[in-house]
Each structure stands twice: as structure tokens, then as C-alpha cells.
Design an enzyme around this catalytic site. Structure first.
Site, PDB file in Angstrom:
ATOM      1  N   LYS A   1       0.799  -1.236   0.000  1.00  0.00           N
ATOM      2  CA  LYS A   1       0.000   0.000   0.000  1.00  0.00           C
ATOM      3  C   LYS A   1       0.833   1.289   0.000  1.00  0.00           C
ATOM      4  O   LYS A   1       0.405   2.294  -0.533  1.00  0.00           O
ATOM      5  CB  LYS A   1      -0.950   0.013   1.206  1.00  0.00           C
ATOM      6  CG  LYS A   1      -2.133  -0.926   1.017  1.00  0.00           C
ATOM      7  CD  LYS A   1      -3.126  -0.806   2.163  1.00  0.00           C
ATOM      8  CE  LYS A   1      -4.252  -1.800   1.969  1.00  0.00           C
ATOM      9  NZ  LYS A   1      -5.259  -1.763   3.022  1.00  0.00           N
TER      10      LYS A   1
ATOM     11  N   ASN B   1      -4.851   1.970  -1.885  1.00  0.00           N
ATOM     12  CA  ASN B   1      -5.420   0.616  -1.989  1.00  0.00           C
ATOM     13  C   ASN B   1      -6.136   0.410  -3.321  1.00  0.00           C
ATOM     14  O   ASN B   1      -6.612  -0.677  -3.603  1.00  0.00           O
ATOM     15  CB  ASN B   1      -6.380   0.320  -0.815  1.00  0.00           C
ATOM     16  CG  ASN B   1      -7.723   0.995  -0.984  1.00  0.00           C
ATOM     17  OD1 ASN B   1      -7.811   2.096  -1.518  1.00  0.00           O
ATOM     18  ND2 ASN B   1      -8.772   0.339  -0.542  1.00  0.00           N
TER      19      ASN B   1
ATOM     20  N   GLY C   1      -2.783   1.163  16.973  1.00  0.00           N
ATOM     21  CA  GLY C   1      -1.958   0.741  15.851  1.00  0.00           C
ATOM     22  C   GLY C   1      -1.491   1.957  15.070  1.00  0.00           C
ATOM     23  O   GLY C   1      -2.037   3.062  15.251  1.00  0.00           O
TER      24      GLY C   1
ATOM     25  N   ARG D   1       2.268   0.431  19.979  1.00  0.00           N
ATOM     26  CA  ARG D   1       3.403  -0.236  20.612  1.00  0.00           C
ATOM     27  C   ARG D   1       4.674   0.564  20.322  1.00  0.00           C
ATOM     28  O   ARG D   1       5.456   0.865  21.216  1.00  0.00           O
ATOM     29  CB  ARG D   1       3.480  -1.648  19.994  1.00  0.00           C
ATOM     30  CG  ARG D   1       4.430  -2.587  20.612  1.00  0.00           C
ATOM     31  CD  ARG D   1       4.273  -3.965  19.988  1.00  0.00           C
ATOM     32  NE  ARG D   1       4.462  -3.975  18.531  1.00  0.00           N
ATOM     33  CZ  ARG D   1       4.397  -5.064  17.788  1.00  0.00           C
ATOM     34  NH1 ARG D   1       4.134  -6.242  18.347  1.00  0.00           N
ATOM     35  NH2 ARG D   1       4.588  -5.022  16.494  1.00  0.00           N
TER      36      ARG D   1
ATOM     37  N   TYR E   1     -11.261  -8.863  10.174  1.00  0.00           N
ATOM     38  CA  TYR E   1     -12.558  -9.420   9.776  1.00  0.00           C
ATOM     39  C   TYR E   1     -12.578 -10.948   9.788  1.00  0.00           C
ATOM     40  O   TYR E   1     -13.601 -11.564   9.493  1.00  0.00           O
ATOM     41  CB  TYR E   1     -13.024  -8.866   8.423  1.00  0.00           C
ATOM     42  CG  TYR E   1     -12.108  -9.136   7.257  1.00  0.00           C
ATOM     43  CD1 TYR E   1     -12.199 -10.306   6.523  1.00  0.00           C
ATOM     44  CD2 TYR E   1     -11.156  -8.192   6.881  1.00  0.00           C
ATOM     45  CE1 TYR E   1     -11.361 -10.547   5.451  1.00  0.00           C
ATOM     46  CE2 TYR E   1     -10.313  -8.415   5.806  1.00  0.00           C
ATOM     47  CZ  TYR E   1     -10.432  -9.598   5.095  1.00  0.00           C
ATOM     48  OH  TYR E   1      -9.587  -9.816   4.039  1.00  0.00           O
TER      49      TYR E   1
ATOM     50  N   GLY F   1     -15.249  -5.914  11.239  1.00  0.00           N
ATOM     51  CA  GLY F   1     -14.258  -5.595  10.211  1.00  0.00           C
ATOM     52  C   GLY F   1     -14.764  -5.781   8.791  1.00  0.00           C
ATOM     53  O   GLY F   1     -14.308  -5.102   7.871  1.00  0.00           O
TER      54      GLY F   1
END
Ligand SMILES: NC(=O)c1ccc[n+]([C@@H]2O[C@H](COP(=O)([O-])OP(=O)(O)OC[C@H]3O[C@@H](n4cnc5c(N)ncnc54)[C@H](OP(=O)(O)O)[C@@H]3O)[C@@H](O)[C@H]2O)c1
Length: 302
Positions: A73, A94, A151, A175, A245, A266
Site C-alpha cells: 500500500k 489501496n 496501531g 506499541r 474481519y 471488520g
């Protein structure tokens, strides 16, 4: 109607690609819109190293359009001739359309985040299913809300863009804090709302957010028994939305259901990003009736 020498090829590229539902969705849309003789949607497993060569191939073979997924992407941008403004800000593509060998990149993932939230918040909203009309007249329906994105990868960038576009303040939890800081830096010049950044050690702060979007893969494959947010920080007034998903009901969404929060699966993101991708690839809009048919099919899938 059947495939002929005039049928145009649309293709999803990624690695791995065997699990992708995109060929299923798009070929269903072609059948329902009587475009099966005009378009066919296929998948190709392209390794990271093979991306540049595959773009030469796409031009040479006259492939009509691309859908691209992990890991291409971001990397694909350098090989394109033009970028839609929103894809430029998001920093990920995308969807690609081949206009006489000029490859133009778009991002429809952010609409996959925005529209399920819009439908949840304003169920009777008259949705324009035309990408260009809808994105020109975006409804600002999350004004003065606080939303969390967990994220900082490609899906997170699309989600942050969607939430800011809808008027929300955005708190990013990740993180690797540097990746979240980079998103903040890239986006704050385009929006006036606050963007805050936290490490996962500060996840307790998420209880103050009205919307929580999980853009990590925590909840799938070997992480399927985990939730990105402990249950004790969730509450019934929140909307929980998972990018994962498969499985449909992740641990995170199960927690939400148990405490009575609104949950968004999702597959809703998958569906809506495909709806607008279909339009960029075919120049035709889908009807709400066809979208609802696909929604029913996806609801039944596990
Ligand atoms: N429903 C849809 O239509 C749709 C569309 C796009 C993506 N997705 C899904 O969204 C997910 C993410 O995709 P992506 O393209 O954004 O991937 P990505 O670019 O690889 O980013 C993944 C993010 O998850 C974080 N992460 C990974 N493992 C973690 C763990 N154990 N604990 C905490 N954080 C962790 C990473 O943190 P670090 O930054 O610290 O590495 C990174 O920020 C995938 O599951 C993908 O299938 C769904």
C-alpha cells in the site's frame, strides 16, 4: 453475458493473497450490475521485491485497475503517475486505475472506516454512493467526539484520516510510539482538531474515548485469543470497531458485546472500501440494494 476479448481485468495484488475476499466481492458486484462481460476481478500474489516489475507488467498488459493490500500500500506510490489528494495525505494507496497507461492511485480504506460509523450515528443519512460526490460533501458528524485508534500501520492511517475528516479528536495508541508520532506530524497540518499519541502502557486512557478503532492484527491468526484493550477499560457508551474481519467476532468485539457497547465488524470496512473501489474501477455506482445483499452474505460468514 460472458468473458470475451473485450473484458477488462481488475486485479488485487498482495502477499499473501489466498485469503482475500476481494475477488468474491467484486465479481458479485459485476454480476449484479450486469458488468460480468465487461470486467473480471482476479488475484495475484506479488512479493514485496516483485512490485516494480509487476507494475511494468500492468502497464504492458493493459490491466484496467488494481486493488492493493499488505505489503504494497505504501511502496506502490513511487511507481504511480498521479495520486488523489486524500491518498497523498494518508500516504497509502489501496486502489489504482489505469487511464491509458497513466496509473492513478486512490485510497478507499478510509471510507470503509467512515461509512459504518456514519450509518451507526445517523441511520437515516441519505448516503451518496458516488465517490466523487460523497468525498466533496463530507458530513462532519463526529464533532467534539474523542476517538481512539490502536496501531500505526496502513489501516491506522486510513482510520485517523476518516475520524479527523468526520470532525473527531483522535488519540493514537501504539506499541512503537515513533510510528504514532509520525502519523500525528503528517496529519496535524491538515486538520484543526487535536491528535494525541500514547504508548500501550497508557491504554487505560482509552476509557475516555467514545469510539475505539482497532487497526492492529491483534485478534486474528495466532493472536485470536487476545484483545488490544482489556475489558476493564471498555464501557457501554463506546462504539468498538475492529479492522480484523477474520474471525468476524474478535475477542475485542466479544468484550464489547458482553458489556453492551455498540460493535462494528471488520467486514463492514472491507465492504465499503470495495464499494467505492468498484466505482473507481468501472465508473459506475452500486445501488444500496446490491450493497445490502453483499452485507447479508458477509454477515453470515464466520
Ligand atoms: N477490514 C478491512 O477492510 C481491512 C483493511 C485494511 C487492513 N485490515 C486489517 O487491519 C490490520 C492491520 O493492517 P495494516 O495494513 O495496518 O498492518 P501494518 O501496517 O502491518 O500495521 C500493523 C499495526 O499493528 C501493530 N501490532 C502488531 N502486532 C501487535 C501486537 N502484538 N500488539 C500491539 N500492536 C501490534 C503494529 O505495531 P508497531 O507499529 O509497533 O509494529 C502496527 O502498528 C490487519 O489485520 C489487516 O487485515 C482490514
Amino acid at each position: 453475458m460472458s468473458i470475451s476479448a473485450n473484458t477488462k481485468i481488475n486485479l488485487i495484488i498482495g502477499d499473501p493473497i489466498f485469503h482475500s475476499l476481494s475477488p468474491f466481492l467484486h465479481n458479485f458486484f459485476y454480476r449484479k450490475t450486469r458488468l460480468s462481460a465487461n470486467f473480471v476481478f482476479l488475484a495475484s500474489n506479488i512479493k514485496e521485491k516483485g512490485l516494480e516489475q509487476s507494475i511494468f507488467g500492468i502497464r504492458a498488459l493493459g490491466i484496467n485497475g488494481l486493488s492493493c493490500t499488505i505489503p504494497h500500500k505504501t511502496q506502490i506510490i513511487q511507481f504511480l503517475d498521479q495520486l488523489d489528494n486524500k491518498a497523498k495525505i494518508i500516504g497509502a494507496v489501496n486502489t489504482v486505475i489505469n487511464q491509458n497507461s497513466k496509473l492513478v492511485g486512490y485510497n478507499t480504506d478510509w471510507l470503509g472506516v467512515l461509512i459504518p460509523l456514519l450509518v451507526e450515528k445517523i441511520p437515516d443519512f441519505k448516503l451518496s454512493l458516488n465517490y466523487y460526490d460523497f468525498t466533496k460533501n463530507l458530513p462532519v458528524f463526529l464533532w467534539s467526539q474523542k476517538s481512539a485508534v490502536i496501531g500505526s500501520g496502513g489501516a491506522a492511517r486510513a482510520a485517523v484520516f476518516a475520524l479527523l475528516s468526520a470532525g473527531s479528536e483522535v488519540w493514537i495508541f501504539n506499541r512503537t510510539i515513533e510510528k504514532a508520532e509520525k502519523i500525528k506530524k503528517d496529519f496535524e497540518i491538515h486538520f484543526k482538531q487535536k491528535i494525541k499519541v500514547f504508548g500501550l502502557n497508557e491504554i487505560a486512557k482509552i476509557k475516555d474515548c467514545q469510539i475505539i478503532f482497532n487497526s492492529t492484527d491483534v485478534g486474528m491468526n495466532d493472536k485470536k485469543d487476545f484483545s488490544p484493550v482489556p475489558k476493564k477499560y471498555l464501557n457501554p457508551n463506546q462504539i468498538l470497531f475492529d479492522a480484523v474481519y477474520k474471525p468476524k467476532k474478535t475477542k475485542f468485539l466479544k468484550f464489547g458485546q458482553e458489556i453492551g457497547s455498540k460493535i462494528i465488524y471488520g467486514y463492514q470496512m472491507l465492504l465499503w472500501q470495495a464499494v467505492f473501489q468498484f466505482q473507481i474501477h468501472t465508473n459506475k455506482s452500486l445501488s444500496l440494494e446490491i450493497i445490502q445483499k453483499m452485507q447479508k452474505i458477509l454477515t453470515k460468514k464466520s
